[in-house]
Design a protein around this motif. Structure first.
Motif, PDB file in Angstrom:
ATOM      1  N   SER A  40      -5.468 -20.395 -13.256  1.00 42.17           N
ATOM      2  CA  SER A  40      -6.612 -20.039 -13.813  1.00 42.17           C
ATOM      3  C   SER A  40      -6.002 -19.840 -15.284  1.00 42.17           C
ATOM      4  N   GLY A  41      -4.852 -19.375 -15.209  1.00 39.53           N
ATOM      5  CA  GLY A  41      -4.373 -18.926 -16.597  1.00 39.53           C
ATOM      6  C   GLY A  41      -4.425 -17.383 -17.480  1.00 39.53           C
ATOM      7  N   VAL A  42      -5.029 -16.739 -15.898  1.00 39.89           N
ATOM      8  CA  VAL A  42      -5.016 -15.173 -16.365  1.00 39.89           C
ATOM      9  C   VAL A  42      -3.982 -14.701 -17.179  1.00 39.89           C
ATOM     10  N   ALA A  43      -2.640 -14.647 -16.648  1.00 43.87           N
ATOM     11  CA  ALA A  43      -1.541 -14.589 -16.497  1.00 43.87           C
ATOM     12  C   ALA A  43      -0.256 -15.265 -15.854  1.00 43.87           C
ATOM     13  N   SER A  44       0.936 -14.822 -15.967  1.00 42.79           N
ATOM     14  CA  SER A  44       2.054 -15.206 -15.071  1.00 42.79           C
ATOM     15  C   SER A  44       2.235 -14.143 -14.349  1.00 42.79           C
ATOM     16  N   GLY A  45       2.999 -14.728 -13.550  1.00 43.34           N
ATOM     17  CA  GLY A  45       3.893 -13.798 -12.374  1.00 43.34           C
ATOM     18  C   GLY A  45       5.400 -13.796 -11.689  1.00 43.34           C
ATOM     19  N   ILE A  46       5.281 -12.958 -11.159  1.00 42.44           N
ATOM     20  CA  ILE A  46       6.471 -13.298 -10.177  1.00 42.44           C
ATOM     21  C   ILE A  46       6.691 -12.679  -9.087  1.00 42.44           C
ATOM     22  N   LEU A  47       7.262 -13.534  -8.124  1.00 45.83           N
ATOM     23  CA  LEU A  47       6.992 -13.373  -6.615  1.00 45.83           C
ATOM     24  C   LEU A  47       8.328 -13.850  -5.781  1.00 45.83           C
ATOM     25  N   PRO A  48       7.949 -13.755  -4.619  1.00 50.91           N
ATOM     26  CA  PRO A  48       9.647 -14.298  -4.212  1.00 50.91           C
ATOM     27  C   PRO A  48       9.301 -15.765  -3.596  1.00 50.91           C
ATOM     28  N   ASN A  96      -0.533  -6.536 -15.785  1.00 49.47           N
ATOM     29  CA  ASN A  96      -1.581  -6.066 -16.634  1.00 49.47           C
ATOM     30  C   ASN A  96      -2.173  -6.671 -15.220  1.00 49.47           C
ATOM     31  N   PHE A  97      -1.574  -7.194 -14.141  1.00 48.90           N
ATOM     32  CA  PHE A  97      -2.261  -7.254 -13.182  1.00 48.90           C
ATOM     33  C   PHE A  97      -1.195  -7.203 -12.021  1.00 48.90           C
ATOM     34  N   GLN A  98      -2.095  -6.267 -11.118  1.00 50.20           N
ATOM     35  CA  GLN A  98      -1.083  -5.879  -9.239  1.00 50.20           C
ATOM     36  C   GLN A  98      -1.611  -6.486  -8.424  1.00 50.20           C
ATOM     37  N   CYS A  99      -1.533  -7.648  -7.365  1.00 50.22           N
ATOM     38  CA  CYS A  99      -2.315  -7.920  -6.724  1.00 50.22           C
ATOM     39  C   CYS A  99      -1.378  -8.134  -5.330  1.00 50.22           C
ATOM     40  N   PRO A 100      -2.818  -7.714  -4.130  1.00 46.84           N
ATOM     41  CA  PRO A 100      -1.851  -7.631  -3.136  1.00 46.84           C
ATOM     42  C   PRO A 100      -1.767  -8.615  -1.889  1.00 46.84           C
ATOM     43  N   ALA A 143      14.431  -3.958 -11.744  1.00 48.24           N
ATOM     44  CA  ALA A 143      14.928  -5.403 -12.395  1.00 48.24           C
ATOM     45  C   ALA A 143      14.977  -5.434 -13.686  1.00 48.24           C
ATOM     46  N   PHE A 144      13.576  -5.362 -13.866  1.00 45.07           N
ATOM     47  CA  PHE A 144      14.137  -4.815 -15.634  1.00 45.07           C
ATOM     48  C   PHE A 144      14.031  -3.707 -16.041  1.00 45.07           C
ATOM     49  N   LYS A 145      14.241  -3.147 -15.325  1.00 43.82           N
ATOM     50  CA  LYS A 145      14.485  -1.620 -16.155  1.00 43.82           C
ATOM     51  C   LYS A 145      15.674  -1.124 -16.259  1.00 43.82           C
ATOM     52  N   LEU A 146      16.509  -1.939 -15.078  1.00 41.19           N
ATOM     53  CA  LEU A 146      18.172  -1.843 -15.161  1.00 41.19           C
ATOM     54  C   LEU A 146      18.679  -2.716 -16.353  1.00 41.19           C
ATOM     55  N   GLU A 164       0.438  -1.370   0.230  1.00 41.19           N
ATOM     56  CA  GLU A 164      -0.088  -0.293  -0.169  1.00 41.19           C
ATOM     57  C   GLU A 164       1.329   0.862  -0.258  1.00 41.19           C
ATOM     58  N   SER A 165       2.115   1.295   0.566  1.00 42.20           N
ATOM     59  CA  SER A 165       2.865   2.091   1.165  1.00 42.20           C
ATOM     60  C   SER A 165       4.225   2.073   0.847  1.00 42.20           C
ATOM     61  N   GLY A 166       4.979   3.175  -0.052  1.00 41.04           N
ATOM     62  CA  GLY A 166       6.313   3.005  -0.248  1.00 41.04           C
ATOM     63  C   GLY A 166       6.644   1.961  -0.801  1.00 41.04           C
ATOM     64  N   GLU A 167       7.887   1.796  -1.241  1.00 38.29           N
ATOM     65  CA  GLU A 167       8.419   1.041  -2.013  1.00 38.29           C
ATOM     66  C   GLU A 167       8.510  -0.842  -1.359  1.00 38.29           C
ATOM     67  N   GLY A 168       8.445  -1.313  -2.437  1.00 33.09           N
ATOM     68  CA  GLY A 168       7.828  -3.301  -2.581  1.00 33.09           C
ATOM     69  C   GLY A 168       8.317  -3.921  -3.136  1.00 33.09           C
ATOM     70  N   LEU A 169       7.866  -5.233  -3.298  1.00 34.86           N
ATOM     71  CA  LEU A 169       8.129  -6.046  -4.477  1.00 34.86           C
ATOM     72  C   LEU A 169       7.852  -5.798  -5.637  1.00 34.86           C
ATOM     73  N   TYR A 170       6.563  -4.974  -5.694  1.00 32.86           N
ATOM     74  CA  TYR A 170       6.159  -3.986  -7.175  1.00 32.86           C
ATOM     75  C   TYR A 170       7.460  -3.298  -7.543  1.00 32.86           C
ATOM     76  N   GLU A 171       8.008  -2.536  -7.308  1.00 32.42           N
ATOM     77  CA  GLU A 171       9.256  -2.109  -7.549  1.00 32.42           C
ATOM     78  C   GLU A 171      10.155  -2.753  -7.501  1.00 32.42           C
TER      79      GLU A 171
END
Length: 306
Positions: free
Chosen positions: A232-240, A217-221, A206-209, A194-201
């Motif tokens: 369900s095949g909506v999209a792939s993801g990146i997570l710890p 396409n999706f940001q999940c909490p 990492a991509f921008k570098l 919700e606030s500050g830098e986190g996993l999304y950033e």
């Protein structure tokens, strides 16, 4: 009427004689008789009937005897309970944890509970920013958070680094690793806070570098939602990778990111200049005693799980 007088009264009632009660209490008879007289005067009634050398309880005395026994037992139980809380042997310990890092706590709860079975836990989840505020408001004593986070207000113990993985449908890709270049061409889901830098950033940077723009396409909490959408095949993801320890991964394949792995760091924190219960200190000892090198790696944890 005070607790000492009640304890004297119980001794007299059980011994049936002031002389024997005085001997039991290791005191002289006259002071004991004086305390009984003061107790009866304060209550405005006789508690004993004198029958020769012995004494028997009056009806009022019988009622007081029953109540006094319970009252002194409650006082004793309360004293023991407060002492146990002070020693960290009972009470309630409130802890918060970022969902992706909950496994750091879950692997410790069972042995801790076996050692301190009377300590109850109240668990909170949320992003690092929210958990830090809960600490400041004294709603919790400890929190396992995802870095970066301003730690000026907190003491901390660093936890082992966690690296990210690419997750997709189990039958969608048969390989052990994938590059960021390939990932950037696919619809992607990423966790956010919700606030500050986190996993999304972390993921975006990492991509921008590498001169890449992720197709997010999706940001999940939370990881549960992300993994469900991946399944369900909506999209792939990146997570710890640690997320795979705490959440069901049936129908999902985790693939290492090659060449340029993304790592996240975490810590357990507590508020500076604030009271920390003994039970919280006992739990912190498990983080100190493990040490960074002796804590099993994320891969080891997942292998045990599977």
């Amino acid at each position: 009427m005070n607790l000492r007088q009640l304890s004297y009264f119980i001794a007299i009632a059980e011994e049936g004689q002031i002389t024997r009660a005085a001997k039991r209490l290791h005191m002289a008879q006259p002071p004991l008789s004086q305390q009984l007289k003061l107790l009866e005067e304060s209550l405005g009634t006789f508690l004993f009937e004198r029958t020769g050398r012995n004494i028997e309880l009056t009806e009022a005395g019988k009622v007081l005897y029953q109540r006094a026994q319970k009252l002194l037992q409650d006082v004793d139980d309360t004293s023991k309970e407060i002492q146990e809380i002070g020693m960290g042997l009972s009470g309630t310990l409130s802890i918060g944890a970022v969902e992706t890092n909950f496994f750091h706590l879950s692997r410790r709860l069972r042995p801790f509970h076996e050692q301190y079975p009377n300590v109850q836990f109240r668990l909170f989840s949320g992003d690092s920013y929210r958990l830090a505020n809960r600490l400041r408001e004294r709603e919790i004593e400890l929190a396992i958070i995802q870095l970066p986070l301003n730690l000026d207000d907190f003491h901390s113990i660093p936890l082992p680094a966690d690296h990210f993985v690419f997750v997709t449908q189990e039958d969608g890709m048969e390989r052990e690793s994938i590059s960021l270049e390939e990932i950037s061409k696919r619809p992607l889901m990423v966790l956010y806070r919700e606030s500050g830098e986190g996993l999304y950033e972390m993921v975006v940077n990492a991509f921008k570098l590498r001169g890449l723009e992720p197709n997010i396409n999706f940001q999940c909490p939370d990881p549960t939602m992300l993994l469900s959408l991946v399944r369900s095949g909506v999209a792939s993801g990146i997570l710890p990778k640690s997320s795979l320890i705490s959440y069901p991964i049936e129908g999902v394949k985790a693939i290492d990111i090659e060449h340029h792995p993304i790592e996240s760091n975490s810590a357990i924190i507590w508020l500076k200049n604030a009271y920390l219960s003994k039970s919280a200190r006992h739990l912190l000892e498990t983080f100190h005693s493990d040490g960074r090198q002796s804590i099993p790696s994320i891969d080891d944890e997942i292998n045990v799980m599977n």
